[in-house]
Write an enzyme that holds these catalytic residues in place. Structure first.
Site, short mmCIF file in Angstrom:
data_model
loop_
_atom_site.label_atom_id
_atom_site.label_comp_id
_atom_site.label_asym_id
_atom_site.label_seq_id
_atom_site.Cartn_x
_atom_site.Cartn_y
_atom_site.Cartn_z
CB SER A 22 83.57 39.64 -52.80
OG SER A 22 83.46 38.87 -51.62
NE ARG A 26 82.25 37.84 -57.63
CZ ARG A 26 82.48 37.17 -56.50
NH1 ARG A 26 83.49 37.50 -55.72
NH2 ARG A 26 81.70 36.15 -56.16
CG ASP A 305 81.71 35.05 -45.76
OD1 ASP A 305 81.77 33.86 -45.39
OD2 ASP A 305 82.20 35.45 -46.83
CE LYS A 332 81.20 30.42 -46.00
NZ LYS A 332 81.32 31.10 -47.31
NE ARG A 336 84.22 31.74 -41.14
CZ ARG A 336 84.34 32.45 -42.26
NH1 ARG A 336 83.26 32.78 -42.96
NH2 ARG A 336 85.54 32.80 -42.70
#
Length: 423
Positions: A22, A26, A305, A332, A336
């Site tokens: 993540s 970025r 997640d 996702k 899930r």
């Protein structure tokens, strides 16, 4: 596809947690938008990160690889041309780069694979309709979308309960536009932690955003990104697999985690304590010790997640656990929510799926089983952790999907004593 059978073994040893996917997304984007040179170190070249690197190259950034470090020259002019961006199967790449590709007038072709084309994009399509930006979705199943137009400063109304990636995509983009903009959040915001990661990274690269208590974000236009050297910290999303393994009886010490991280998936520490685990910090790192796994009610809204592997922990709790506010698990890489329930049921656990939740009644161990990864990296890794407390072999239909986020997972798994063979 590589089918494997895992022999049940508890894991033991010390492992360096891989860097945060993540944060890497970025940092790469911000560096590519900053005129001048930035060094981004601590890169793990997963398929998702490769997609973002190639996407920013397509938009004009010069990116050179030196081991785990990227040297990024962000002296680029966005737009003003025809571009193709292959997002592969990365939702972050797609949703972060869609608005960026329209800073200036552009014709951009986004392609991808797997189920990426089935993941929601209506938030952006509504914005494009309002701003008269043309878009053509050429396939209802596979990602194949052409955008044609230019994004303008505006008041953007965005739901907070679909994906925080839409908000982050706009936060990267709107400071580059000529006028000031406002993002108004129209429903309760989920995954606030991911918005915090975006805001923190933007600040590091010189961008100012005014956060009105996550209900609105005020963005001044005509801002300039500034180069920055940044080292990507370790990923709590990946650490969660080993922390759950500890909860189940393994003895793994994790190094290089930032215990003060802004990562939303740092919530795994609280979840482990809620389930009876003790977080032990030593000079070597951290681990979880646990005498008895307690059932818990876990809110998935801010950390979806984590839920595949957390559901594995619930499967051995002494009682009934509930994972609630979990509807976003359905959008996702696979559904899930369904996949986690089916995994538990296949291994002998009483699990019930509801519209936005699951109820899990724990047992003493998992039964041997053949299970499917559903081509989902987090499901596959959760299944590998489940195998450490199975009473017989666990066969997974495809281990290769872990390359999406953690290509070295099974190497690390075996270094800790895990054992598997290809079928």
């Amino acid at each position: 596809m590589t089918k494997i059978t895992i022999t049940p073994k508890t894991l033991q040893g010390t492992i360096a947690v891989p860097p945060s996917k993540s944060l890497a997304h970025r940092a790469i984007i911000c560096a590519a938008l900053a005129p001048g040179m930035s060094r981004i170190s601590g890169i793990d070249y997963s398929e998702d990160i490769e997609a973002t690197i190639e996407g920013m190259k397509a938009l004009g950034a010069i990116i050179k690889q030196e081991g785990d470090t990227l040297i990024i020259d962000g002296s680029i002019t966005l737009g003003l041309g025809r571009v193709e961006i292959d997002a592969h199967e990365s939702g972050s790449t797609l949703r972060f780069l869609m608005p960026l590709s329209l800073v200036n007038f552009s014709r951009v072709h986004f392609v991808g694979k797997g189920k990426l084309g089935q993941r929601p994009l209506d938030v952006y399509y509504d914005i494009f309709d309002k701003q008269k930006i043309a878009y053509l979705r050429k396939d209802s199943e596979r990602l194949d979308v052409i955008l044609d137009g230019q994004l303008h400063s505006d008041i953007f109304e965005v739901p907070g309960n679909v994906s925080s990636q839409f908000i982050s995509g706009l936060l990267f983009t709107l400071p580059l536009l000529k006028g000031d903009s406002l993002i108004k959040i129209t429903t309760p915001l989920e995954s606030k932690g991911y918005i915090d990661l975006t805001l923190d990274m933007l600040e590091k690269f010189g961008i100012e955003i005014i956060n009105h208590d996550y209900q609105a974000f005020q963005i001044r236009g005509n801002q300039n990104y500034k180069p920055c050297d940044y080292n990507v910290e370790a990923d709590f999303s990946q650490a969660a697999f080993y922390l759950v393994a500890d909860l189940l009886g393994s003895d793994i010490t994790l190094t290089n985690l930032n215990m003060h991280s802004s990562q939303g998936d740092r919530a795994i520490l609280d979840i482990m304590e809620q389930m009876g685990g003790e977080i032990v910090e030593t000079s070597a790192g951290i681990k979880v010790v646990c005498d008895k796994i307690k059932p818990a009610t876990i809110d998935a809204s801010q950390c979806p997640d984590l839920m595949p592997v957390v559901s594995v922990a619930c499967g051995l709790a002494e009682g009934t656990s509930h994972i609630i506010n979990a509807s976003r698990l359905r959008i996702k890489e696979c559904d899930r929510l369904t996949a986690s329930v089916e995994l538990l049921k296949a291994t002998g656990i009483d699990a019930v799926e509801e519209e936005d939740s699951m109820t899990i009644t724990g047992s003493h161990s998992y039964n041997k089983a053949e299970v499917t990864s559903s081509n989902d990296h987090r499901m596959c890794m959760a299944e590998a952790i489940l195998s450490t407390r199975a009473n017989g072999p666990i066969t997974i239909d495809d281990k290769d999907c872990v390359k999406k986020s953690y290509p070295g997972f099974f190497e690390d798994f075996t270094s800790l004593g895990g054992e598997y063979h290809e079928c």
